[in-house]
Each structure stands twice: as C-alpha cells, then as structure tokens.
Design a protein around this motif. Structure first.
Motif, short mmCIF file in Angstrom:
data_model
loop_
_atom_site.label_atom_id
_atom_site.label_comp_id
_atom_site.label_asym_id
_atom_site.label_seq_id
_atom_site.Cartn_x
_atom_site.Cartn_y
_atom_site.Cartn_z
N THR A 162 32.03 -5.06 -6.35
CA THR A 162 32.59 -4.21 -5.30
C THR A 162 33.98 -3.77 -5.74
O THR A 162 34.55 -4.32 -6.69
N GLY A 163 34.54 -2.79 -5.04
CA GLY A 163 35.89 -2.35 -5.35
C GLY A 163 36.92 -3.48 -5.29
O GLY A 163 37.71 -3.65 -6.22
N PRO A 164 36.94 -4.29 -4.22
CA PRO A 164 37.90 -5.40 -4.16
C PRO A 164 37.71 -6.42 -5.29
O PRO A 164 38.69 -6.96 -5.81
N GLN A 165 36.46 -6.71 -5.65
CA GLN A 165 36.21 -7.65 -6.74
C GLN A 165 36.76 -7.12 -8.06
O GLN A 165 37.43 -7.84 -8.82
N TYR A 214 39.90 -8.54 -10.76
CA TYR A 214 39.83 -8.71 -12.21
C TYR A 214 40.93 -7.92 -12.91
O TYR A 214 41.58 -8.41 -13.84
N ILE A 215 41.14 -6.68 -12.48
CA ILE A 215 42.17 -5.84 -13.09
C ILE A 215 43.55 -6.48 -12.93
O ILE A 215 44.36 -6.52 -13.86
N SER A 216 43.81 -7.00 -11.74
CA SER A 216 45.11 -7.62 -11.47
C SER A 216 45.34 -8.85 -12.33
O SER A 216 46.45 -9.09 -12.82
N THR A 217 44.29 -9.64 -12.54
CA THR A 217 44.40 -10.82 -13.38
C THR A 217 44.82 -10.44 -14.80
O THR A 217 45.70 -11.07 -15.40
N VAL A 218 44.22 -9.41 -15.34
CA VAL A 218 44.56 -8.97 -16.69
C VAL A 218 45.96 -8.37 -16.73
O VAL A 218 46.72 -8.60 -17.67
N ILE A 227 51.62 -3.83 -20.79
CA ILE A 227 50.52 -2.95 -21.15
C ILE A 227 49.86 -2.40 -19.89
O ILE A 227 49.65 -3.13 -18.93
N THR A 228 49.54 -1.12 -19.89
CA THR A 228 48.84 -0.51 -18.77
C THR A 228 47.42 -1.03 -18.69
O THR A 228 46.72 -1.09 -19.69
N VAL A 229 47.00 -1.44 -17.48
CA VAL A 229 45.65 -1.97 -17.28
C VAL A 229 44.95 -1.17 -16.19
O VAL A 229 45.52 -0.93 -15.12
N GLY A 230 43.74 -0.74 -16.45
CA GLY A 230 42.98 0.02 -15.46
C GLY A 230 41.50 -0.23 -15.60
O GLY A 230 41.07 -1.32 -15.97
N THR A 231 40.69 0.79 -15.32
CA THR A 231 39.25 0.62 -15.39
C THR A 231 38.59 1.95 -15.75
O THR A 231 39.23 3.01 -15.71
N ASP A 261 39.48 1.03 -2.87
CA ASP A 261 40.33 -0.17 -2.80
C ASP A 261 41.30 -0.24 -3.97
O ASP A 261 42.38 -0.85 -3.84
N LEU A 262 40.98 0.37 -5.08
CA LEU A 262 41.87 0.32 -6.23
C LEU A 262 43.16 1.08 -5.99
O LEU A 262 44.18 0.81 -6.63
N PHE A 263 43.15 2.02 -5.04
CA PHE A 263 44.28 2.92 -4.86
C PHE A 263 45.00 2.78 -3.53
O PHE A 263 46.11 3.27 -3.38
N ILE A 264 44.37 2.10 -2.56
CA ILE A 264 45.02 1.96 -1.26
C ILE A 264 45.76 0.63 -1.13
O ILE A 264 46.54 0.44 -0.22
N THR A 265 45.49 -0.32 -2.04
CA THR A 265 46.17 -1.62 -2.01
C THR A 265 47.34 -1.57 -2.97
O THR A 265 47.19 -1.24 -4.13
N ASP A 266 48.51 -1.90 -2.48
CA ASP A 266 49.71 -1.85 -3.31
C ASP A 266 50.58 -3.06 -2.96
O ASP A 266 51.57 -2.96 -2.26
N THR A 267 50.15 -4.23 -3.43
CA THR A 267 50.85 -5.47 -3.14
C THR A 267 51.18 -6.19 -4.43
O THR A 267 50.75 -5.80 -5.51
N ASP A 268 51.95 -7.28 -4.33
CA ASP A 268 52.29 -8.06 -5.52
C ASP A 268 51.05 -8.69 -6.14
O ASP A 268 50.94 -8.82 -7.36
N ASP A 269 50.08 -9.09 -5.30
CA ASP A 269 48.88 -9.73 -5.82
C ASP A 269 47.93 -8.73 -6.47
O ASP A 269 47.35 -9.00 -7.52
N ASN A 270 47.76 -7.58 -5.85
CA ASN A 270 46.87 -6.55 -6.37
C ASN A 270 47.56 -5.19 -6.33
O ASN A 270 47.32 -4.38 -5.43
#
Length: 318
Positions: A136-139, A143-147, A154-158, A172-181
């Motif tokens: 899913t988008g949140p899942q 993973y992206i945030s972990t990397v 280094i820029t990390v995306g998908t 979800d990749l674009f509406i969440t803007d927090t320290d964790d994700n």
C-alpha cells in the motif's frame, strides 16, 4: 514530423516545466550470454553511451552484485547511477516475502555505497510495487523513509507506473510531511504507450497524456510543496525488430525510431527528464507472458544491440 509541431497539441493542458530534460538509460546487469556484468563490462557500456548520456538506472541491490560492480565503473567513467532496492512479493499469498528482498538489497547498498556517494544520483525503493499490489502507499512510504534515514546525503524515492501516481494510489507519499515519514521528492513514473496498445503514429500523444496525468495529480496533492517534488519519466521505450507486438502497437525498428523522434525527443524538449528502456538488448531473457496473456519476446527493447551497435539515428528534430 517536427517536434515543434507536436508540442502545442500535447501540452495544451499539462504542467509547465522549463529547460531541456536529461536523458538517462535503464541498464541491465547481465551480458548477452546471461553471465553477470563485471566492472569492466559496465565501463564498456558507459564508453558506448557517453555521447548520449552519463546517467543510468538499475533495479536490484543483490542480483549480480550490481552496486559493487557498477559504482566503480561509474566513478571511472564520469557517470551517475540511480540504484534500486527491490521490494516486491513473488508470492501473492505470502506478502511477508517483501521483507527478505528489501533486507538483502538494503544491506548490499549499505556495504557498496560508502566512498561512492558522489556517483549515486538517487536510490529508488520499489519498482512498480503499487502497480502489482505488493504494498500500500503507507507501507511503501515506510520503506522509503527507512532508506532515507540510512543515506541522509542521497535522494531516495520510488518508481511506479504513471497511473498509480495519477489515480491517487500513491497519494500518501506526498501528503505526509513529518520527521518519521518526510514527503517523497523523487518520483520515477513509468509510461509506455506501447503497453497501452497504441499505434506508433499516435504513441507520443498517449505518452504525453500519461506523464501529464501523473504530474498534474502529484502537484494537486502536494499543494504548496509541489515544487519540491521531482517527477521523472522512469521508463519508456519501444521494441525493435524481433520484438513482439501488443494489440495495435507493432514492434519494429522503424516504429521505435518514430517513437524516439516524436515521444522521447518531445519529452526532453518539454523539459522532462526520462530514462529510456533500455540501453541494450537483453538477448539472455526468456520469453514472458504479456498482459494480454500471449507470449512476449522482450529481448529487443534496447536502443543498441546486445553487442552495442546503434539501431537507428538518435538525433532529435530541430
């Protein structure tokens, strides 16, 4: 057909961009005989590509020890590389198999990248995982945030299919803007008019519509943060002689050249970066099954033959 004559038609309702786009190539990790490429093999690949591009993307961190072999070659030849981490289940009944593939590739990059950060253009986590329904988008965001935390410089995306960015699946990749994700700012949107069964003469229209759909939706979701997000065409291309047809899309070198001259050259002229799929034919590939259930020969998608010979004129119309 002159590129300047097609742009007003296809760009009538798309987001504005500027400057000429950058051309990159998807690059396989195996030689024509199926053996894994060595550093010297990648150096030969780069030497052949250097007049067109100095940017390539790869897909796996563990298959053929790609990062360990390609990064020294890139440094020696002045290339940049987009590295990939695979996150995807081969068994839809057991999604837990996502984790081993991610863990192995992540570990390989942690080992290979130190000392080569300057040649890593970006890291993509997942390749069409949303399209396949593996995550899913949140899942995927997790993973992206972990990397990203592991490689802060280094820029990390998908990378995913254009329609997953256009239909809200990836929101979800674009509406969440927090320290964790934090918001994902590097997006490779794959767009193949060929796989939509489009005739070669009209393929550039489908291609531009696809990319504009993905870009417009991402910009809408991101709002005031839209200018932080870099949307790139992650894959596009056309099979040449020897490849398989798909509905009205006919394989052939002349059709591939036509798509290059109108679609690829037009997208670069619009100012959108893109990766052409692919640099070289992969003659080792077995036949696969297409979305239409028919056998597909995918050995002939290269701009060059497996022995690095050019197939057609790659200049862009003025």
């Amino acid at each position: 057909m002159r590129v300047s004559s097609i742009l007003p038609f296809v760009l009538a309702a798309v987001p504005a961009v500027s400057a000429r786009g950058t051309l990159g190539f998807s690059l396989g990790d195996k030689n024509p005989d199926g053996t894994c490429k060595s550093t010297s093999d990648y150096e030969s690949d780069f030497e052949n590509l250097k007049d067109l591009s100095t940017l390539v993307r790869t897909y796996s961190g563990t298959e053929c020890d790609t990062p360990q072999n390609i990064l020294p070659a890139a440094k020696n030849k002045g290339f940049k590389v987009v590295l990939g981490i695979w996150v995807g289940s081969q068994d839809k009944s057991d999604m837990s198999t996502n984790e081993p593939s991610f863990t192995k590739d992540f570990a390989a990059l942690k080992k290979a990248i130190p000392g080569y950060e300057s040649v890593v253009e970006a890291i993509t986590v997942g390749s069409e995982t949303l399209y396949r329904g593996d995550l899913t988008g949140p899942q995927l965001h997790n993973y992206i945030s972990t990397v990203g935390k592991q490689f802060p410089s280094i820029t990390v995306g998908t990378a995913d299919s254009w329609n997953k960015f256009a239909d809200g699946t990836a929101d979800d990749l674009f509406i969440t803007d927090t320290d964790d994700n934090p918001m994902v700012t590097y997006v490779l949107a794959n767009a193949f008019a060929y796989w939509q069964g489009t005739v070669a003469d009209q393929a550039y229209k489908t291609y531009f519509d696809d990319m504009s759909g993905a870009m417009t939706h991402i910009q809408k979701v991101a709002g005031n943060n839209a200018d932080k997000i870099r949307v790139i065409n992650g894959e596009t291309g056309w099979p040449t002689d020897g490849g398989s047809d798909y509905e009205a899309a006919k394989a052939g070198t002349k059709n591939a050249e036509k798509f290059w001259k109108t679609g690829v050259c037009g997208m670069l002229a619009w100012g959108v970066d893109l990766f052409y799929f692919e640099a070289y034919d992969e003659s080792w590939k077995p036949d696969s099954t297409g979305d239409n259930g028919k056998a597909m020969n995918e050995k002939h998608w290269g701009l060059y033959t497996a022995d690095r010979k050019s197939k057609f004129d790659t200049s862009c119309p003025k």
